[in-house]
Design a protein around this motif. Structure first.
Motif, short mmCIF file in Angstrom:
data_model
loop_
_atom_site.label_atom_id
_atom_site.label_comp_id
_atom_site.label_asym_id
_atom_site.label_seq_id
_atom_site.Cartn_x
_atom_site.Cartn_y
_atom_site.Cartn_z
N ARG A 132 107.25 56.83 113.39
CA ARG A 132 107.20 56.99 114.85
C ARG A 132 107.60 58.41 115.25
O ARG A 132 107.21 58.89 116.32
N VAL A 133 108.37 59.09 114.39
CA VAL A 133 108.89 60.42 114.74
C VAL A 133 108.64 61.47 113.66
O VAL A 133 109.03 62.63 113.81
N ALA A 134 108.00 61.09 112.55
CA ALA A 134 107.77 62.04 111.46
C ALA A 134 106.56 61.61 110.66
O ALA A 134 106.24 60.42 110.57
N SER A 135 105.87 62.57 110.09
CA SER A 135 104.82 62.28 109.12
C SER A 135 105.48 62.16 107.75
O SER A 135 106.38 62.94 107.42
N ILE A 136 105.03 61.17 106.96
CA ILE A 136 105.72 60.91 105.70
C ILE A 136 104.72 60.80 104.56
O ILE A 136 103.72 60.10 104.66
N ILE A 137 105.02 61.50 103.47
CA ILE A 137 104.29 61.38 102.21
C ILE A 137 105.11 60.48 101.31
O ILE A 137 106.22 60.85 100.89
#
Length: 478
Positions: A132-137
């Motif tokens: 919801r608040v960050a792009s994640i790999i």
């Protein structure tokens, strides 16, 4: 042409119609090198309807000689992907799939916890996802984890140092293919054994940036949960933690202190060894990952499956199931792990994720044996010290009901740095209640506990951990 498509992809993802979005994504993927081919996933088996978030999966080659390729799941931030932080998430083990982070901890999907009947387990959206608040790999690392693989068996012979360097290789190639995210703040994150590797990877990134290795990654810091260090401090802290939580008696604790002299890892005499065995037996009565939960041994009796389930299994819906895991009680936290085995080995799931045929014959959440691994970083504590003294931000958090890596031991090595206290020990709150306790030190190092949290605290305290992560990533006080 490449740059134009990248700009169009970013600009139109939220504004264009779904068919146009998919077309732009497909055109972009065709321009990427074959070894880094990615799949834009719009639907997942078991999830009702189209995904309400952007999911991309793919492989990146990290060792040409052995053909080692790391598999990833990338979920774009649902808030402001152009400016929000990008996180790399490393799961524990070693050799546990990053799917653990995606579906059990901080990702946007979770399993519906219902008795397995042989049909495909169901997934639903998780409202407490950090995406919801960050792009994640979410990265399957080291080689042999999840869907990561090597064409040459020698590629599976890795360790702390080599796998960490492969992660950096992955990141540089991944950012080459996703240059529109290079300016976003970047953090390395992980829990358990992934928490040991996170500062190692972060330091290698920092050193590469200083050597002007391109692309330059905009590393701002790291965050780790209930992190393993490899240092004796982890296990030595278990004894006082067990005593303070009523698992061992005063007399047993006093005997351990008197005869072991603070070393509970390598007993130097029989009296020490005897009391440690007694303590070990008592500790086995509780779940070391969450002392409040029932113990759920993996070798518990299998309650069996009904006839419809057996028929489904016989219809070859699954890729290649050789020996399904024992079914735990549905009241156990581990039941969701059980469901993931059948979901990830389903043919439709593998097709949707773009898994290469013939690379991983059977997906398991954690590969406990079968591949060599060298533990050549005896302690990660110096990496924490190096990074924080060089100005990188750090959040270290601990579920306070974890006996395996107790919060007290984690706080002890943080205190050993002798950093000044910026904001002294206090409660941090959610919905008017204490969600845990925190202290902020100099050099931008924050330590926090999650009240009631287990070894992977987001697993059973998702709302609290989301609030904590959101505040910290937004540079706000917890």
């Amino acid at each position: 042409m490449m740059k134009l498509l990248l700009r169009m992809r970013l600009r139109h993802r939220r504004l264009s119609s779904p068919p146009l979005t998919r077309l732009l994504a497909c055109l972009l993927l065709l321009l990427l090198p074959l070894s880094r081919a990615a799949t834009v996933v719009t639907r997942l088996p078991g999830f009702h309807g189209p995904l309400p978030f952007y999911l991309e999966t793919g492989y990146v080659d990290v060792e040409e000689e052995t053909g080692a390729e790391l598999f990833y799941y990338f979920v774009e931030s649902e808030r402001s992907p152009g400016t929000d932080p990008v996180l790399l998430w490393l799961t524990g083990g070693p050799r546990c799939s990053a799917f653990s982070g995606l579906a059990y901890e901080i990702g946007p999907v979770k399993f519906v916890l219902e008795p397995y009947d042989g049909t495909l387990p169901r997934l639903v959206y998780s409202p407490d996802s950090w995406t919801r608040v960050a792009s994640i790999i979410f990265l399957d690392s080291p080689v042999g984890s999840g869907f990561s693989y090597a064409r040459d068996p020698r590629g599976y012979d890795v360790g702390d140092v080599s796998s960490s360097r492969q992660v950096v290789t992955f990141l540089r190639k991944w950012f080459d293919a996703h240059p529109w995210l290079l300016s976003n703040p970047f953090y390395v994150a992980g829990d358990s054994y992934g928490g040991k590797m996170a500062p190692v990877v972060a330091q290698y990134i920092s050193e590469g940036n200083e050597a002007m290795r391109h692309p330059l990654i905009n590393l701002k810091g790291y965050l780790v949960g209930n992190p393993v260090t490899g240092d004796d401090i982890d296990r030595n802290s278990q004894i006082p933690y067990a005593h303070s939580h009523g698992i061992i008696s005063d007399q047993q604790y006093e005997a351990a202190m008197a005869n072991c002299k603070g070393d509970y890892v390598s007993p130097a005499n029989k009296l020490c060894a005897d009391v440690l065995q007694t303590i070990k037996n008592l500790m086995s009565e509780v779940d070391t990952k969450d002392i409040l939960q029932p113990t759920c041994p993996l070798d518990s009796p299998n309650p069996g499956r009904d006839a419809s389930a057996r028929r489904y299994l016989a219809e070859e819906h699954y890729y290649r199931i050789s020996d399904p895991p024992v079914e735990p009680s549905s009241r156990c936290f581990e039941y969701r792990y059980y469901l993931s085995y059948f979901w990830a080995n389903d043919n439709a799931t593998r097709a949707a994720l773009g898994v290469k045929e013939g690379t991983v014959t059977e997906w398991v959440r954690c590969k406990r044996s079968g591949f060599p691994y060298t533990y050549d970083v005896p302690s990660s504590i110096r990496y924490h010290f190096n990074l924080t003294t060089r100005g990188y931000r750090a959040l270290v958090y601990s579920g306070d009901h974890d006996l395996g890596i107790p919060f007290s031991g984690t706080h002890a090595w943080i205190r050993s740095f002798n950093f000044s206290i910026v904001d002294d020990w206090r409660a941090w709150h959610l919905d008017g209640q204490a969600a845990g306790f925190t202290i902020k030190y100099g050099n931008n190092l924050t330590f926090a506990t999650v009240k009631g949290g287990r070894h992977a605290a987001p697993g059973n305290r998702p709302k609290e951990c989301f609030a904590m992560a959101e505040r910290w990533l937004d540079n706000k006080p917890l």
